[in-house]
Design a protein around this motif. Structure first.
Motif, PDB file in Angstrom:
ATOM      1  N   ARG A 182      -0.050  26.085  21.265  1.00 52.79           N
ATOM      2  CA  ARG A 182      -0.085  25.691  19.853  1.00 52.79           C
ATOM      3  C   ARG A 182      -1.488  25.861  19.267  1.00 52.79           C
ATOM      4  NH1 ARG A 182       3.864  22.444  17.581  1.00 52.79           N
ATOM      5  NH2 ARG A 182       2.774  22.967  15.648  1.00 52.79           N
ATOM      6  N   ALA A 183      -2.501  25.521  20.044  1.00 54.24           N
ATOM      7  CA  ALA A 183      -3.881  25.665  19.561  1.00 54.24           C
ATOM      8  C   ALA A 183      -4.159  27.121  19.203  1.00 54.24           C
ATOM      9  CB  ALA A 183      -4.867  25.171  20.616  1.00 54.24           C
ATOM     10  N   GLU A 184      -3.735  28.026  20.065  1.00 54.64           N
ATOM     11  CA  GLU A 184      -3.958  29.447  19.775  1.00 54.64           C
ATOM     12  C   GLU A 184      -3.170  29.881  18.542  1.00 54.64           C
ATOM     13  OE1 GLU A 184      -3.840  33.785  21.975  1.00 54.64           O
ATOM     14  OE2 GLU A 184      -4.030  31.977  23.189  1.00 54.64           O
ATOM     15  N   GLU A 185      -1.950  29.398  18.395  1.00 56.75           N
ATOM     16  CA  GLU A 185      -1.147  29.735  17.211  1.00 56.75           C
ATOM     17  C   GLU A 185      -1.809  29.217  15.933  1.00 56.75           C
ATOM     18  OE1 GLU A 185       2.751  28.084  17.715  1.00 56.75           O
ATOM     19  OE2 GLU A 185       3.204  29.375  19.428  1.00 56.75           O
ATOM     20  N   ILE A 186      -2.310  27.997  15.976  1.00 52.88           N
ATOM     21  CA  ILE A 186      -2.948  27.398  14.798  1.00 52.88           C
ATOM     22  C   ILE A 186      -4.198  28.182  14.415  1.00 52.88           C
ATOM     23  CG2 ILE A 186      -4.162  25.336  13.957  1.00 52.88           C
ATOM     24  CD1 ILE A 186      -2.123  23.736  15.788  1.00 52.88           C
ATOM     25  N   ILE A 187      -5.009  28.502  15.403  1.00 50.22           N
ATOM     26  CA  ILE A 187      -6.230  29.255  15.139  1.00 50.22           C
ATOM     27  C   ILE A 187      -5.890  30.648  14.606  1.00 50.22           C
ATOM     28  CG2 ILE A 187      -8.294  30.276  16.198  1.00 50.22           C
ATOM     29  CD1 ILE A 187      -8.178  27.799  18.150  1.00 50.22           C
ATOM     30  N   SER A 188      -4.878  31.277  15.186  1.00 53.76           N
ATOM     31  CA  SER A 188      -4.462  32.616  14.732  1.00 53.76           C
ATOM     32  C   SER A 188      -4.007  32.602  13.293  1.00 53.76           C
ATOM     33  CB  SER A 188      -3.327  33.142  15.607  1.00 53.76           C
ATOM     34  OG  SER A 188      -3.737  33.319  16.925  1.00 53.76           O
ATOM     35  N   SER A 189      -3.407  31.513  12.872  1.00 52.05           N
ATOM     36  CA  SER A 189      -2.852  31.452  11.523  1.00 52.05           C
ATOM     37  C   SER A 189      -3.909  31.260  10.437  1.00 52.05           C
ATOM     38  CB  SER A 189      -1.814  30.320  11.438  1.00 52.05           C
ATOM     39  OG  SER A 189      -2.452  29.068  11.473  1.00 52.05           O
ATOM     40  N   ALA A 190      -5.121  30.951  10.825  1.00 53.70           N
ATOM     41  CA  ALA A 190      -6.181  30.692   9.840  1.00 53.70           C
ATOM     42  C   ALA A 190      -6.809  32.000   9.368  1.00 53.70           C
ATOM     43  CB  ALA A 190      -7.238  29.784  10.451  1.00 53.70           C
ATOM     44  N   SER A 191      -6.732  32.246   8.105  1.00 50.91           N
ATOM     45  CA  SER A 191      -7.280  33.491   7.552  1.00 50.91           C
ATOM     46  C   SER A 191      -8.799  33.543   7.611  1.00 50.91           C
ATOM     47  CB  SER A 191      -6.815  33.683   6.120  1.00 50.91           C
ATOM     48  OG  SER A 191      -7.301  32.653   5.299  1.00 50.91           O
ATOM     49  N   ALA A 192      -9.445  32.405   7.820  1.00 51.32           N
ATOM     50  CA  ALA A 192     -10.910  32.388   7.880  1.00 51.32           C
ATOM     51  C   ALA A 192     -11.421  33.171   9.075  1.00 51.32           C
ATOM     52  CB  ALA A 192     -11.408  30.946   7.957  1.00 51.32           C
TER      53      ALA A 192
END
Length: 196
Positions: A182-192
């Protein structure tokens, strides 16, 4: 009476790790080298072979945690340095380090002397932040971004992973699925993390 003069292994590391536990339980004000000695099962004099006093112990604990943190980030840079997923993996390494070591997060970010220097033109003493700055600067310079734009990207990336780390160490966090995934998914989803 039990003889507490002998200790095998890495006593200095054990003193620092158990010091983190004691601070978490009772607060920094209640920590003493005497209590720490009792917790480690050594003589009252044993901690003084490694630390002059409590202030030196706290400084060494901070250095110890920062060094371990920087080592984890460096592993990610070495493993994924040529990958387009470098920032995702670097962010994940940041979050997972604290997820696996919540006492480190609480202790480290309660320190008032941690330097935050996001400028790409100035080096600081915060080794983990310097790793992020160096990695991000090398990447974003390829796109012709200004120093200010790069600094903004660095702050956005750091805010994301630091915030996620803070959430990860909360005792009542309930997320469906494996947290690492989930952490990797959340980070991946951030456009920043990407140049738009």
């Amino acid at each position: 009476m039990e003889n507490k003069a002998y200790h095998h292994g890495d006593l200095k590391r054990e003193l620092m790790e158990k010091g983190l536990v004691l601070i978490s339980r009772y607060g920094e004000d209640k920590l003493s080298l005497r209590k720490l000695a009792a917790e480690c099962g050594v003589s009252n004099a044993a901690p003084y072979a490694h630390f002059k006093n409590k202030d030196e112990l706290l400084a060494e604990m901070q250095n110890y945690v920062m060094k371990r943190f920087a080592e984890e980030l460096e592993k990610a840079v070495k493993e994924y340095g040529n990958s387009d997923k470098l920032f995702i993996k670097l962010g994940k390494a940041y979050v997972m380090f604290f997820y696996k070591n919540p006492l480190y997060f609480d202790f480290l970010f309660s320190r008032k002397n941690i330097e935050i220097q996001p400028s790409v033109n100035k080096s600081g003493k915060n080794e983990p932040l310097e790793i992020l700055k160096k990695t991000a600067s090398a990447y974003f310079l390829k796109f012709g971004l200004s120093d200010r734009e790069i600094e903004n990207k660095i702050m956005a990336m750091w805010a994301l992973v630091h915030g996620l780390s803070a959430i990860s160490v909360m005792p009542n966090l309930e997320l469906n699925g494996d947290f690492e995934e989930r952490a990797e998914e959340i980070i991946s989803s951030a456009s920043a993390l990407r140049k738009e």
